[in-house]
Design a protein around this motif. Sequence first.
Motif, PDB file in Angstrom:
ATOM      1  N   GLN A   8      58.763 -52.465  56.143  1.00  0.00           N
ATOM      2  CA  GLN A   8      59.626 -53.733  57.559  1.00  0.00           C
ATOM      3  C   GLN A   8      60.885 -52.262  57.172  1.00  0.00           C
ATOM      4  OE1 GLN A   8      59.438 -57.187  57.686  1.00  0.00           O
ATOM      5  NE2 GLN A   8      57.311 -57.688  56.848  1.00  0.00           N
ATOM      6  N   ILE A   9      61.202 -52.745  55.872  1.00  0.00           N
ATOM      7  CA  ILE A   9      62.732 -51.654  55.333  1.00  0.00           C
ATOM      8  C   ILE A   9      62.201 -50.331  56.372  1.00  0.00           C
ATOM      9  CG2 ILE A   9      64.239 -51.012  53.730  1.00  0.00           C
ATOM     10  CD1 ILE A   9      63.308 -53.002  51.993  1.00  0.00           C
ATOM     11  N   LEU A  10      61.340 -49.494  56.003  1.00  0.00           N
ATOM     12  CA  LEU A  10      61.650 -48.445  56.549  1.00  0.00           C
ATOM     13  C   LEU A  10      61.675 -47.955  58.146  1.00  0.00           C
ATOM     14  CD1 LEU A  10      58.987 -46.586  53.977  1.00  0.00           C
ATOM     15  CD2 LEU A  10      61.382 -46.617  54.059  1.00  0.00           C
TER      16      LEU A  10
ATOM     17  N   GLY B 108      67.439 -44.564  62.801  1.00  0.00           N
ATOM     18  CA  GLY B 108      67.582 -43.359  63.067  1.00  0.00           C
ATOM     19  C   GLY B 108      68.155 -42.563  62.052  1.00  0.00           C
ATOM     20  N   LEU B 109      68.495 -43.549  60.797  1.00  0.00           N
ATOM     21  CA  LEU B 109      69.572 -43.160  60.182  1.00  0.00           C
ATOM     22  C   LEU B 109      69.393 -41.952  59.258  1.00  0.00           C
ATOM     23  CD1 LEU B 109      69.713 -47.048  57.841  1.00  0.00           C
ATOM     24  CD2 LEU B 109      71.290 -45.739  59.982  1.00  0.00           C
TER      25      LEU B 109
ATOM     26  N   PHE C 217      72.653 -49.518  48.782  1.00  0.00           N
ATOM     27  CA  PHE C 217      71.340 -48.098  48.129  1.00  0.00           C
ATOM     28  C   PHE C 217      71.535 -47.351  49.387  1.00  0.00           C
ATOM     29  CE2 PHE C 217      69.793 -51.524  46.072  1.00  0.00           C
ATOM     30  CZ  PHE C 217      68.790 -51.275  45.557  1.00  0.00           C
ATOM     31  N   VAL C 218      71.202 -45.960  49.385  1.00  0.00           N
ATOM     32  CA  VAL C 218      72.109 -45.162  50.666  1.00  0.00           C
ATOM     33  C   VAL C 218      70.456 -44.304  50.766  1.00  0.00           C
ATOM     34  CG1 VAL C 218      74.156 -44.785  50.175  1.00  0.00           C
ATOM     35  CG2 VAL C 218      72.340 -43.543  48.607  1.00  0.00           C
TER      36      VAL C 218
ATOM     37  N   ALA D 134      63.219 -39.881  60.067  1.00  0.00           N
ATOM     38  CA  ALA D 134      61.449 -39.529  59.990  1.00  0.00           C
ATOM     39  C   ALA D 134      60.716 -39.062  58.975  1.00  0.00           C
ATOM     40  CB  ALA D 134      61.550 -38.229  61.356  1.00  0.00           C
ATOM     41  N   SER D 135      61.273 -38.254  57.445  1.00  0.00           N
ATOM     42  CA  SER D 135      60.251 -38.029  56.972  1.00  0.00           C
ATOM     43  C   SER D 135      60.262 -38.971  55.492  1.00  0.00           C
ATOM     44  CB  SER D 135      61.360 -36.723  55.970  1.00  0.00           C
ATOM     45  OG  SER D 135      62.110 -37.558  55.950  1.00  0.00           O
TER      46      SER D 135
END
Length: 304
Positions: free
Chosen positions: A19-21, A28-29, A72-73, A79-80
């Motif tokens: 869900q986080i991903l 689009g981060l 967190f960054v 996309a990857s």
Amino acid sequence: MKHKSKSRPTRLQQDLLPQILELVRGDGLGPGARLTEVEVAERLQVSRTPVRAALQHLARRGLVEARPRRGFVLRKSAASLTLDDAPAASDETNELCVEIARDRLAGRLPLEVSESDLMRRYQVTRPFLLKVLNQLAGVALIERKPGRGWLFSQAMGDSKARAESYAFCRLLEPAAILTPGFHLDPAWIAEMRERHRAVLAAPWRKASSVGFFEMNAAFHLGIAAGADNRYLLLALEQQTRLRRLVNYDWTFGHERVVTSCNEHLAMLDWIERGELEVAAALMRSHIDAASRLPHPQRDREDAS
């Protein structure tokens, strides 16, 4: 007492990881984008504690990086991002199905339950719980009450009901094979062989009991359907619904699974050869052997 490895997320965290991903992909981060516990928790409607643990797991995976006073960054583009080693959703769903079945049979869950109580008990999010409850409802193990809450169906939890169930199957299933005009579709036989071989080839896990029971039920109901008698089939379908909750909590180990699959495959072989008397005898023996398996005592009053 065994303690869970810090590198392995809990079920709730496993539920949160994809869900986080999805949030990251949806926004689009890119690398360097900041993720905060507060924002993620608010958007997923969960508390900050499991979000923090899930983000820490993603950091150990190298997908994000913990920064002092910055949260967190991201280390990769949206996309990857992948979670190739995350548990399969079906396994997670089936594991909770097994736990719910076990707790219901042991009297740890009442006849009527609420979503909030189940979320607290099993430490899962509401979307994941609803997926599990809808799966159980799809096989008539539980139903949504008008208004709020869920109601479990009745199950054969005591030894007398279990003995009656096997006696019932012993009367009807061999007789189905010997019914004049009995016929099985070759495509169904091929599908059953493929499903049984897949079960034999796969490693056995706690969650495997759900798929095994459903495959086993499909086999026995398919045999009954070959008699082309709607009353016989309806009777066995009802009996299967009553047995489902008990058999989701599988206690007989993988060896019995292998034996059962091989006996099913042998029956199909004899049916294809037209040796229906032999197939019926094998079915009778198969049911008798299952009825003699040791079984935990479940003679307890129904919780309500």
